[in-house]
Each structure stands twice: as structure tokens, then as C-alpha cells.
Design an enzyme around this catalytic site. Structure first.
Site, PDB file in Angstrom:
ATOM      1  N   SER A 166     -68.969  22.868 -66.719  1.00 54.23           N
ATOM      2  CA  SER A 166     -67.679  23.525 -66.983  1.00 54.23           C
ATOM      3  C   SER A 166     -67.022  23.981 -65.676  1.00 54.23           C
ATOM      4  O   SER A 166     -66.648  23.154 -64.850  1.00 54.23           O
ATOM      5  CB  SER A 166     -67.875  24.676 -67.980  1.00 54.23           C
ATOM      6  OG  SER A 166     -66.641  25.128 -68.480  1.00 54.23           O
ATOM      7  N   ASP A 269     -64.705  18.656 -77.589  1.00 54.66           N
ATOM      8  CA  ASP A 269     -64.392  19.629 -76.544  1.00 54.66           C
ATOM      9  C   ASP A 269     -62.889  19.595 -76.251  1.00 54.66           C
ATOM     10  O   ASP A 269     -62.314  18.524 -76.029  1.00 54.66           O
ATOM     11  CB  ASP A 269     -65.187  19.274 -75.276  1.00 54.66           C
ATOM     12  CG  ASP A 269     -65.178  20.375 -74.229  1.00 54.66           C
ATOM     13  OD1 ASP A 269     -64.208  21.144 -74.157  1.00 54.66           O
ATOM     14  OD2 ASP A 269     -66.155  20.428 -73.455  1.00 54.66           O
ATOM     15  N   HIS A 299     -68.128  21.901 -76.516  1.00 51.17           N
ATOM     16  CA  HIS A 299     -68.315  22.325 -75.133  1.00 51.17           C
ATOM     17  C   HIS A 299     -69.688  22.983 -74.972  1.00 51.17           C
ATOM     18  O   HIS A 299     -70.070  23.852 -75.744  1.00 51.17           O
ATOM     19  CB  HIS A 299     -67.216  23.327 -74.764  1.00 51.17           C
ATOM     20  CG  HIS A 299     -67.149  23.642 -73.303  1.00 51.17           C
ATOM     21  ND1 HIS A 299     -66.612  22.772 -72.384  1.00 51.17           N
ATOM     22  CD2 HIS A 299     -67.553  24.737 -72.597  1.00 51.17           C
ATOM     23  CE1 HIS A 299     -66.672  23.309 -71.178  1.00 51.17           C
ATOM     24  NE2 HIS A 299     -67.250  24.492 -71.280  1.00 51.17           N
TER      25      HIS A 299
END
Length: 327
Positions: A166, A269, A299
Site C-alpha cells: 500500500s 481493491d 485491499h
């Protein structure tokens, strides 16, 4: 009747993130000492680990992991830079530790998991600079006359991979651009490739997956927007070059020589479209880019449930990437 006030008004919360960060109206900030993901740490002794300072100026540590019974005498080095929207997260959080245990065992590698300064106290580019310093620490170890033998006895400095989850994936991308192919400024350390796990990119124009993503998503639009609001330099937008690789002020990636990059996304996501566009553009410019999408996954699926079938498949893809790019 008019309201009578005595003294200053009490500060009130104006922003918060996953219960571990609160920003108040007077600019003060509260951080919890507890992680937002309270899961047990699975430390069974098959991986040994320790912490090390890498930046005394900012009091930053990294956590080193290695298999207790390595399969070979020299192991590749694999950085894992945690996520958290540049605002939360730590190398010490259980979800991060557990994934690093799995990486060390399954990849048969030395794992390096660095912390970095968090926003809003330290807005971008602080996190990117700290990621760079974590690599310079490794270079110093490789060149030292008195290195830490816990690391140097098993680490192969010519086989280094930089991954990030991320926000960590964003850091990994920006390091790839900064260092270029072959990472000459890190010699004798040699970076062989980058693994961008659901990289956190942004932009002022919403992508389709951002606009249509469900509110109940683990990383929904409200949280994405909040993370950016708290982390980008004050006065800037999400077209900032560190946020949007293809923004109006961003350096063109087309002429750059880059090391191989593996991009991984979950199909559900909200960040998917930006990462897919990133991979497709770089592929069209002739870069060595591999894009893998896991249908229906959200995610962070690989750290939320690291023993799931998709997470297991992903680990094999990462392992293949490391083996192929090490030769």
C-alpha cells in the site's frame, strides 16, 4: 439568550484513522500505542529476528528476520515496507510481523522491515526519504569493516528486492525511480527488482474503481481521501509527483531505465485501476513489468489472511519473481 463561554473551547477531534490516530482542532495529535489489527503473533522459532537502528536523527528502527535453518549459505535480501496510508502502521504491528515471518520462511530470504516517519506530523516526502535511508543503512553494512555479522554472514548483497504494501508500495515505486536500473548509488548493494503490493497511488481525477467502490470496503474512498489529506504537503493536491506517477508535474517515466517491477492487486481493491494503469503504461514503454490481479480480493488480503489460497498463490508468484530476477 446568548451563550456565555469561559476560557478556550476544548479541542475536538477533526480526523481519525482506524482508532489509532486522532487529530484535534488545535492541531494536537494522539496516537495509540496499540496496533489497529489485534491478532496474535505467530513466532514459533522457525524465524529469528531482531531490531536495529537505521536513522538516529529521527529515531527510526528496522526489523531484521532470517530463517533459523536457512536452505543455503547466502540468502537474498527482501525489504518489506509496511502500509497504513502514510499515517499509521509499524514494523512492530502483529500483521506486519506475521507476514515477515512467512516471507522469511517461504522465500528463504533475509527480510528487512523498516519504519518511517508518519503523517500528519511528518508529511511527504518524509516517508520516501526514510525508505531511502533504510537502503543506505544496508549499503553501510555491506561496506563496513565491522559489520553486523548476524546479517552479513547470511545476506547476499547482490540480490536485493524492495517490496512495499500500500503506502509501502508507493515508497517502493518512488525508490525505483530514484535509484534507476542497477541502483548504482547503492553499490555494492544491487537491487534486482521491486514488488508493489496494492500500491497507494492517487490523483485529482477519480478512477472508476475509486468512484464505484463500495463504502464497506476495507479501504473505502472516505479513508483513502483522509489518508491523502493528512499526508500530502499542505497546499498540494493528489497530483503531487510522489502521489500520482502520471500527474501534470510528475517526471516522465518513459525515458527512465528501471529494474523489473511486479505489481499485485486485489480485484475488489479501490486502488486497482490506478495500479493497472501504472503497469500498462510502463509495459507500453518497454519496461519489465508484471501485473497480477486476484479476482474478488480486497485491499491487504495477503496480510489480513496470510494463509488463504490467494495469499499462498501470491507467495509463490513472489518467490518465482525473486528466483528469476536473481540470475
Amino acid at each position: 439568550m446568548s451563550k456565555i463561554t469561559t476560557g478556550a473551547e476544548q479541542p475536538y477531534e477533526v480526523d481519525g484513522c482506524r482508532g489509532v490516530l486522532r487529530v484535534y482542532s488545535d492541531g494536537s495529535i494522539w496516537r495509540s500505542s496499540d496496533p489497529s489489527f489485534k491478532v496474535p503473533v505467530h513466532d514459533d522459532g522457525s524465524v529469528i529476528w531482531k531490531d536495529a537502528f537505521f536513522d538516529s536523527t529521527h529515531d527510526l528502527h528496522l526489523r531484521l528476520y532470517k530463517p533459523s535453518s536457512p536452505s543455503t549459505t547466502k540468502l537474498p535480501i527482501f525489504y518489506y515496507i509496511h502500509g497504513g496510508g502514510f499515517c499509521i502502521g509499524s514494523r512492530t504491528w502483529p500483521n506486519c510481523q506475521n507476514y515477515c515471518f512467512k516471507l522469511a520462511l517461504d522465500l528463504q530470504a533475509v527480510i528487512i522491515s523498516p519504519d518511517y516517519r508518519l503523517a500528519p506530523e511528518n508529511r511527504l516526502p518524509a516517508a520516501i526519504e526514510d525508505g531511502y535511508m533504510a537502503l543506505k543503512w544496508l549499503q553501510a553494512q555491506a561496506m563496513s569493516e565491522e559489520p553486523d555479522t548476524w546479517l552479513t554472514d547470511v545476506a547476499d548483497f547482490s540480490k536485493v528486492f524492495i517490496s512495499g504494501d500500500s503506502a509501502g508500495g508507493n515508497i517502493a515505486h518512488n525508490l525505483a525511480v530514484r535509484l534507476g536500473a542497477g541502483s548504482p548509488e547503492l553499490a555494492p548493494v544491487l537491487v534486482r527488482g521491486y514488488v508493489l503490493l496494492a500500491p497507494f497511488f492517487g490523483g485529482t481525477v477519480k478512477s472508476k474503481s475509486e468512484a464505484e467502490g463500495p463504502k464497506e470496503a476495507f479501504l473505502n474512498w472516505e479513508l483513502i481521501d483522509r489518508f491523502w489529506r493528512l499526508s500530502i504537503p499542505i497546499g498540494d493536491t493528489t497530483d503531487h509527483p510522489l502521489v500520482n506517477p502520471f500527474g501534470p508535474q510528475s517526471r516522465s517515466l518513459e525515458p527512465l531505465e528501471l529494474d523489473p517491477i511486479l505489481v499485485v492487486m486485489g480485484g475488489s481493491d479501490l486502488l486497482k485501476d490506478r495500479a493497472k494503469d501504472y503497469a500498462e503504461r510502463l509495459q507500453n514503454w518497454g519496461k519489465d513489468i508484471q501485473y497480477v490481479e486476484f479476482e474478488g480480493q480486497q485491499h491487504g488480503f495477503f496480510t489480513i489472511n496470510p494463509n488463504s489460497e490467494p495469499a499462498t498463490k501470491l507467495m509463490q508468484i513472489i518467490k518465482t519473481f525473486v528466483v528469476e530476477k536473481s540470475t
